[in-house]
Design a protein around this motif. Structure first.
Motif, PDB file in Angstrom:
ATOM      1  N   VAL A   1       0.840  -1.194   0.000  1.00 57.33           N
ATOM      2  CA  VAL A   1       0.000   0.000   0.000  1.00 57.33           C
ATOM      3  C   VAL A   1       0.879   1.249   0.000  1.00 57.33           C
ATOM      4  O   VAL A   1       0.590   2.226  -0.690  1.00 57.33           O
ATOM      5  CB  VAL A   1      -0.938   0.007   1.229  1.00 57.33           C
ATOM      6  CG1 VAL A   1      -1.756   1.291   1.299  1.00 57.33           C
ATOM      7  CG2 VAL A   1      -1.845  -1.219   1.210  1.00 57.33           C
ATOM      8  N   ARG A   2       1.973   1.190   0.783  1.00 57.93           N
ATOM      9  CA  ARG A   2       2.883   2.333   0.885  1.00 57.93           C
ATOM     10  C   ARG A   2       4.259   1.827   1.281  1.00 57.93           C
ATOM     11  O   ARG A   2       4.388   0.941   2.126  1.00 57.93           O
ATOM     12  CB  ARG A   2       2.361   3.294   1.958  1.00 57.93           C
ATOM     13  CG  ARG A   2       3.284   4.460   2.255  1.00 57.93           C
ATOM     14  CD  ARG A   2       2.796   5.340   3.386  1.00 57.93           C
ATOM     15  NE  ARG A   2       2.795   4.600   4.641  1.00 57.93           N
ATOM     16  CZ  ARG A   2       1.859   4.700   5.565  1.00 57.93           C
ATOM     17  NH1 ARG A   2       0.819   5.474   5.386  1.00 57.93           N
ATOM     18  NH2 ARG A   2       1.943   4.018   6.685  1.00 57.93           N
ATOM     19  N   GLY A   3       5.297   2.393   0.668  1.00 60.88           N
ATOM     20  CA  GLY A   3       6.657   2.111   1.095  1.00 60.88           C
ATOM     21  C   GLY A   3       7.457   1.224   0.167  1.00 60.88           C
ATOM     22  O   GLY A   3       7.018   0.885  -0.929  1.00 60.88           O
ATOM     23  N   ASP A   4       8.649   0.860   0.634  1.00 57.44           N
ATOM     24  CA  ASP A   4       9.594   0.032  -0.107  1.00 57.44           C
ATOM     25  C   ASP A   4      10.060  -1.101   0.803  1.00 57.44           C
ATOM     26  O   ASP A   4      10.487  -0.854   1.928  1.00 57.44           O
ATOM     27  CB  ASP A   4      10.819   0.851  -0.535  1.00 57.44           C
ATOM     28  CG  ASP A   4      10.462   1.941  -1.514  1.00 57.44           C
ATOM     29  OD1 ASP A   4      10.019   1.602  -2.615  1.00 57.44           O
ATOM     30  OD2 ASP A   4      10.621   3.132  -1.166  1.00 57.44           O
ATOM     31  N   VAL A   5       9.992  -2.319   0.279  1.00 61.48           N
ATOM     32  CA  VAL A   5      10.337  -3.506   1.061  1.00 61.48           C
ATOM     33  C   VAL A   5      11.311  -4.369   0.276  1.00 61.48           C
ATOM     34  O   VAL A   5      11.195  -4.513  -0.941  1.00 61.48           O
ATOM     35  CB  VAL A   5       9.065  -4.337   1.358  1.00 61.48           C
ATOM     36  CG1 VAL A   5       9.403  -5.690   1.958  1.00 61.48           C
ATOM     37  CG2 VAL A   5       8.129  -3.586   2.268  1.00 61.48           C
ATOM     38  N   LEU A   6      12.260  -4.940   0.990  1.00 57.93           N
ATOM     39  CA  LEU A   6      13.087  -5.999   0.430  1.00 57.93           C
ATOM     40  C   LEU A   6      12.577  -7.274   1.087  1.00 57.93           C
ATOM     41  O   LEU A   6      12.714  -7.464   2.296  1.00 57.93           O
ATOM     42  CB  LEU A   6      14.570  -5.783   0.747  1.00 57.93           C
ATOM     43  CG  LEU A   6      15.510  -6.798   0.117  1.00 57.93           C
ATOM     44  CD1 LEU A   6      15.461  -6.731  -1.420  1.00 57.93           C
ATOM     45  CD2 LEU A   6      16.924  -6.593   0.608  1.00 57.93           C
ATOM     46  N   MET A   7      11.920  -8.135   0.294  1.00 55.55           N
ATOM     47  CA  MET A   7      11.386  -9.398   0.791  1.00 55.55           C
ATOM     48  C   MET A   7      12.481 -10.437   0.599  1.00 55.55           C
ATOM     49  O   MET A   7      12.828 -10.786  -0.527  1.00 55.55           O
ATOM     50  CB  MET A   7      10.124  -9.786   0.015  1.00 55.55           C
ATOM     51  CG  MET A   7       9.334 -10.906   0.635  1.00 55.55           C
ATOM     52  SD  MET A   7       8.466 -10.442   2.148  1.00 55.55           S
ATOM     53  CE  MET A   7       7.175  -9.363   1.523  1.00 55.55           C
ATOM     54  N   VAL A   8      13.044 -10.907   1.705  1.00 57.49           N
ATOM     55  CA  VAL A   8      14.170 -11.832   1.690  1.00 57.49           C
ATOM     56  C   VAL A   8      13.657 -13.231   2.017  1.00 57.49           C
ATOM     57  O   VAL A   8      12.944 -13.421   3.002  1.00 57.49           O
ATOM     58  CB  VAL A   8      15.247 -11.405   2.712  1.00 57.49           C
ATOM     59  CG1 VAL A   8      16.413 -12.369   2.713  1.00 57.49           C
ATOM     60  CG2 VAL A   8      15.715  -9.987   2.427  1.00 57.49           C
ATOM     61  N   PHE A   9      14.024 -14.212   1.178  1.00 55.60           N
ATOM     62  CA  PHE A   9      13.594 -15.594   1.348  1.00 55.60           C
ATOM     63  C   PHE A   9      14.780 -16.478   1.705  1.00 55.60           C
ATOM     64  O   PHE A   9      15.873 -16.295   1.181  1.00 55.60           O
ATOM     65  CB  PHE A   9      12.969 -16.120   0.048  1.00 55.60           C
ATOM     66  CG  PHE A   9      11.719 -15.393  -0.338  1.00 55.60           C
ATOM     67  CD1 PHE A   9      10.478 -15.840   0.098  1.00 55.60           C
ATOM     68  CD2 PHE A   9      11.769 -14.257  -1.129  1.00 55.60           C
ATOM     69  CE1 PHE A   9       9.312 -15.171  -0.248  1.00 55.60           C
ATOM     70  CE2 PHE A   9      10.613 -13.577  -1.488  1.00 55.60           C
ATOM     71  CZ  PHE A   9       9.388 -14.035  -1.045  1.00 55.60           C
ATOM     72  N   ASP A  10      14.564 -17.470   2.586  1.00 55.79           N
ATOM     73  CA  ASP A  10      15.621 -18.425   2.905  1.00 55.79           C
ATOM     74  C   ASP A  10      15.986 -19.266   1.683  1.00 55.79           C
ATOM     75  O   ASP A  10      17.143 -19.605   1.488  1.00 55.79           O
ATOM     76  CB  ASP A  10      15.187 -19.363   4.039  1.00 55.79           C
ATOM     77  CG  ASP A  10      15.371 -18.743   5.418  1.00 55.79           C
ATOM     78  OD1 ASP A  10      15.591 -17.524   5.514  1.00 55.79           O
ATOM     79  OD2 ASP A  10      15.289 -19.503   6.402  1.00 55.79           O
ATOM     80  N   ASP A  11      14.991 -19.622   0.882  1.00 56.69           N
ATOM     81  CA  ASP A  11      15.207 -20.524  -0.258  1.00 56.69           C
ATOM     82  C   ASP A  11      14.856 -19.866  -1.587  1.00 56.69           C
ATOM     83  O   ASP A  11      14.053 -20.399  -2.354  1.00 56.69           O
ATOM     84  CB  ASP A  11      14.378 -21.802  -0.081  1.00 56.69           C
ATOM     85  CG  ASP A  11      14.803 -22.610   1.123  1.00 56.69           C
ATOM     86  OD1 ASP A  11      16.016 -22.631   1.406  1.00 56.69           O
ATOM     87  OD2 ASP A  11      13.943 -23.203   1.778  1.00 56.69           O
TER      88      ASP A  11
END
Length: 167
Positions: A109-119
């Motif tokens: 909805v708002r902002g900046d994210v780094l979605m980090v995955f283990d795999d």
């Protein structure tokens, strides 16, 4: 009846605006203390006992993160639930490594994210981006922007399991 003023004082401003249930702390790693795990020089476990809506602890990477459950309904598939949440992650904070017992379909909805995955590879997500997280995938949403990130997430989960498992 919802006390919107108390909710706003406790950090659930978005929830109060929508007339929703109280904000609760989102998932976070609890054992070693997130500050110690990331080399911030903070004592292990510092900030773990912070009440919801309390001051944001600079040593706790998940301090100030909230997850407000907007709705919970039976899914068309027997034994499954559909749950929708609004997650807010302050600047320089993260959700903590966690997984869900079903898929997560979300929208920034708002902002900046780094979605980090283990795999798997990390994904950079910005305002307006949708995302999908497979069942059981261990992930961590890091706010890498300049404002508090707000994410709308819908889960289809096994009704016998908790929404979030932390690691």
């Amino acid at each position: 009846m919802i006390d919107r003023r108390a909710l706003m004082r406790s950090g659930g401003i978005a929830a109060a605006a929508f007339g929703l249930s109280a904000a609760v702390p989102a998932a976070h790693a609890a054992d070693a203390g997130p500050g110690a795990a990331h080399g911030h020089g903070c004592p292990g476990g510092h900030g773990q006992d912070r009440p919801p809506g309390g001051p944001i602890d600079p040593c706790d990477l998940t301090s100030g993160v909230t997850r407000v459950e907007l709705q919970r309904n039976p899914s068309p598939a027997k034994g499954w639930l559909t749950v929708q949440t609004l997650v807010e992650i302050p600047r320089h904070k993260e959700s903590g490594r966690h997984s869900h017992p079903g898929v997560e379909v979300g929208y920034i909805v708002r902002g900046d994210v780094l979605m980090v995955f283990d795999d798997g590879p990390a994904q950079r997500l910005r305002t307006g981006d949708p995302f999908f997280i497979p069942s059981g995938a261990i992930h961590n949403a890091r706010n890498v922007g300049t404002v508090t990130t707000m994410m709308l997430s819908t889960y289809v989960i096994d009704e016998t399991k908790p929404l979030v498992t932390t690691y």
